[in-house]
Write an enzyme that holds these catalytic residues in place. Structure first.
Site, short mmCIF file in Angstrom:
data_model
loop_
_atom_site.label_atom_id
_atom_site.label_comp_id
_atom_site.label_asym_id
_atom_site.label_seq_id
_atom_site.Cartn_x
_atom_site.Cartn_y
_atom_site.Cartn_z
CE1 TYR A 40 0.86 32.67 -27.92
CE2 TYR A 40 -0.57 31.63 -26.28
CZ TYR A 40 -0.19 32.74 -27.01
OH TYR A 40 -0.85 33.94 -26.82
CB SER A 58 -1.49 32.54 -22.74
OG SER A 58 -2.42 31.62 -23.30
#
Length: 251
Positions: free
Chosen positions: A155, A142
């Site tokens: 996350y 990410s």
């Protein structure tokens, strides 16, 4: 180039979004694709969609957060199909909340799904690749592991650790003919980001911030995956390839 005929690819979280685009891209290059998800009806729709494209597709329903179930599913594939050449570890979850309000239980849930479960299943797949002397492992990383973003603390932590695992696994597995890489998407228009791309204010910010002035599409990630999955990328391992329209390279 990039011919994947005769290869078997397992893609987790592939009933929609980036995972489905990845299954289509790998399948169009000749791979047999094994699609995964938790919802049987979504998987059936994905299978029909891929079959209409002439892609050889197998369905493997399991929940990646149930480690025993996911490992058992992979064992079934190895017994029936015989091998997994390409593993795209793409399934993941998200929880958005301000850091000071973020519940510990949600932090643990998100980190377990996006890191611990990925590690456990990936290691099991890697064992089979080690035996055959060949494999391609690609994780979904990410952009948030490179650039901070509010309200996604769990996350971000999981994906940053995943980027570290890519480098560490590459160090251990390269001698077995296995490459390990990650793709770090920027802002890609999927169901996981619906809350963002349906927000006109956020989209205006993104179009101003991203040099390409637009959201990314799942196919933008899928084309990068094909390269990393192919034999031609044999000397690339331990890398995080950013697909973000230039976001991380521009102030």
């Amino acid at each position: 180039m990039f011919d994947l005929s005769g290869q078997v690819a397992l893609i987790t979280g592939s009933s929609r979004g980036i995972g489905l685009a990845a299954a289509r891209a790998l399948g169009l290059q000749g791979a047999t694709v094994i699609i995964n998800g938790r919802d049987a009806s979504s998987l059936a729709r994905a299978r029909d969609y891929l079959a209409a494209e002439g892609i050889d597709t197998l369905v493997l329903p399991f929940d990646i957060t149930n480690i025993d179930q996911s490992i058992g599913a992979v064992d079934t594939v190895l017994k029936t199909v015989g091998k997994i050449d390409i593993f795209f570890s793409n399934a993941g979850i998200q929880h958005r909340e301000k850091l000071l309000d973020f519940p510990l239980s949600e932090f643990e849930r998100v980190v377990f799904a996006n890191l611990t479960a990925q590690w456990a299943l990936g290691r099991h797949v890697a064992a089979g690749m080690h035996e055959q002397g060949y494999g391609r492992i690609i994780f979904t990383g990410s952009i948030t592991a490179l650039l901070g973003r509010r309200e996604v603390t769990a996350y971000t932590a999981a994906k940053a650790a995943m980027h570290g695992i890519v480098r560490q696994w590459a160090t251990e597995l390269s001698a077995s003919g296995i490459t390990v890489n990650a793709i770090a998407p920027g802002y890609i228009k999927t169901e996981l980001t619906t809350r963002l791309w349906t927000d006109p204010e956020f989209t205006a910010w993104l179009e101003n911030r991203v040099p390409m002035k637009k959201w990314g599409e799942p196919d933008d990630v899928a084309s990068t995956l094909v390269f990393l999955a192919a034999r031609e990328s044999r000397y690339i391992t331990g890398q995080v390839v950013v697909v973000d329209g230039g976001l991380s390279s521009s102030m």
